[in-house]
Design a protein around this motif. Structure first.
Motif, mmCIF file in Angstrom:
data_model
loop_
_atom_site.group_PDB
_atom_site.id
_atom_site.type_symbol
_atom_site.label_atom_id
_atom_site.label_comp_id
_atom_site.label_asym_id
_atom_site.label_seq_id
_atom_site.Cartn_x
_atom_site.Cartn_y
_atom_site.Cartn_z
ATOM 1 N N GLU A 20 0.783 -1.228 0.000
ATOM 2 C CA GLU A 20 0.000 0.000 0.000
ATOM 3 C C GLU A 20 0.820 1.287 0.000
ATOM 4 N N LEU A 42 -7.645 -3.004 2.808
ATOM 5 C CA LEU A 42 -7.975 -1.640 3.219
ATOM 6 C C LEU A 42 -9.473 -1.441 3.365
ATOM 7 N N ARG A 43 -10.248 -2.356 2.829
ATOM 8 C CA ARG A 43 -11.694 -2.126 2.823
ATOM 9 C C ARG A 43 -12.401 -2.649 4.061
ATOM 10 N N PRO A 101 -11.046 2.798 -0.379
ATOM 11 C CA PRO A 101 -9.867 3.013 -1.220
ATOM 12 C C PRO A 101 -9.887 2.115 -2.454
ATOM 13 N N GLU A 102 -9.475 2.668 -3.567
ATOM 14 C CA GLU A 102 -9.366 1.884 -4.798
ATOM 15 C C GLU A 102 -8.238 0.867 -4.647
ATOM 16 N N PRO A 103 -8.376 -0.279 -5.287
ATOM 17 C CA PRO A 103 -7.260 -1.228 -5.286
ATOM 18 C C PRO A 103 -5.983 -0.556 -5.781
ATOM 19 N N GLY A 104 -4.889 -0.870 -5.085
ATOM 20 C CA GLY A 104 -3.610 -0.308 -5.505
ATOM 21 C C GLY A 104 -3.349 1.083 -4.970
ATOM 22 N N THR A 105 -4.292 1.625 -4.170
ATOM 23 C CA THR A 105 -4.099 2.945 -3.578
ATOM 24 C C THR A 105 -2.834 2.963 -2.734
ATOM 25 N N GLY A 149 -0.783 -2.923 -8.259
ATOM 26 C CA GLY A 149 -1.984 -2.575 -9.006
ATOM 27 C C GLY A 149 -3.224 -3.348 -8.632
ATOM 28 N N GLU A 150 -3.113 -4.330 -7.777
ATOM 29 C CA GLU A 150 -4.316 -5.089 -7.456
ATOM 30 C C GLU A 150 -4.536 -5.231 -5.953
ATOM 31 N N ALA A 151 -3.731 -4.544 -5.161
ATOM 32 C CA ALA A 151 -3.885 -4.652 -3.714
ATOM 33 C C ALA A 151 -5.063 -3.816 -3.249
ATOM 34 N N GLY A 152 -5.245 -3.760 -1.980
ATOM 35 C CA GLY A 152 -6.253 -2.869 -1.436
ATOM 36 C C GLY A 152 -7.420 -3.555 -0.770
#
Lengths: 135, 168
Positions: free
Chosen positions: A73, A120-121, B162-166, A114-117
């Motif tokens: 991140e 975070l949700r 948050p968007e993926p890859g943020t 580019g595909e993480a996150g």
């Protein structure tokens, strides 16, 4: 007997909470044993009896879990991440990370680019506890 | 295989409709505590909840607290033991509580930092200071027995995931 175990668990939990909170700082057995109000000699054995792993291993997993998030991140360099999460040598960090995660920090970062996150949700406490690599 | 899955999904969809029509709110939720008097000191005197029910049923004490002004949920502060549990089960439950591995909840507040300062001054054992998250301001503490509790001040306005890859 049961009450004694509860008291021990509660004290070991305080030491584990300290590792969760202060993972970025230098932590040693003496300091953690003081948090748990037990002697240095008893601390590691009692911690393992309570949580099924050594305090050293728990701290390694906590630090590696934080490193995984920072690699996914943030744009911090691998070296910066290593020191951010409390390791004081890049060699130890890389070796420990690879042993626990199964790939190097930079390979891990590349795989997630580019595909993480997803982590975070959800609430951060939940993400931290449930994305921590298993022992 | 695919046909089976389609059928299952269809059934699940139908079930959801009828369940939604029946359930309307959560009335009671449970936190396992090791001592109900000590639990009252904490959940009422420190956290500021109010007692809703304190009934002596002989073998057990049915004790519930809730946030003042909120009809539900009531939190049942339940003590493990006879006649519900045998001695070995009681011991296991008490051990799990003291490892922080059994019960938990997330409480909402309008003032996370204010509550943090107030509770910290009252001697509450915090595991995390207030930190900003996309969903709000969040901190964590333990009840006297080890149960982990989160205290969250929800972000104002729509929550932006948050968007993926943020990169943060």
């Amino acid at each position: 007997m049961s009450e004694k175990i509860e008291e021990r668990n509660r004290r070991m939990l305080r030491a584990r909470d300290r590792m969760d909170r202060s993972f970025a700082e230098p932590l040693d057995v003496d300091g953690l044993a003081r948090v748990a109000h037990v002697s240095r000699a008893h601390f590691s054995r009692q911690f393992r009896a309570t949580f099924g792993e050594s305090p050293h291993r728990y701290l390694q997993r906590r630090r590696v879990e934080r490193a995984m998030e920072f690699l996914r991140e943030t744009d911090r360099s691998v070296t910066d991440v290593c020191f951010d999460v409390g390791f004081n040598s890049l060699g130890t960090f890389s070796r420990t990370f690879r042993e626990i995660v199964g790939e190097s920090p930079s390979d891990y970062r590349a795989r997630f680019a580019g595909e993480a996150g997803a982590a975070l949700r959800v609430p951060a406490c939940f993400a931290m506890a449930w994305t921590r690599p298993a022992g | 295989m695919c046909a089976f899955r389609a059928q299952t999904e269809k059934r699940t969809g139908e079930a959801r409709v009828s369940v939604t029509a029946m359930i309307n709110h959560i009335s009671h939720t449970f936190i396992t505590v090791l001592d109900q008097d000590e639990a009252l000191d904490f959940y009422v005197d420190k956290l500021g909840m109010e007692v809703r029910t304190d009934a002596d049923l002989g073998a057990m004490r049915f004790l519930t607290v809730a946030v003042p002004g909120q009809p539900s949920p009531e939190i049942v502060l339940i003590r493990p033991g006879a006649p519900m549990h045998d001695d070995a089960t009681e011991a296991q439950l008490r051990e799990l509580v003291s490892k922080g591995a059994l019960s938990t909840m997330i409480i909402a507040t309008d003032d996370c930092r204010g509550d943090y300062e107030r509770l910290k001054a009252a001697g509450v054992e915090f595991t995390q200071e207030p930190e900003d998250r996309f969903y709000g301001l969040d901190c964590g503490f333990r009840d006297p027995f080890g149960n982990p509790i989160r205290l969250t001040q929800p972000a104002e306005g729509p929550i932006v995931v948050p968007e993926p890859g943020t990169k943060i």
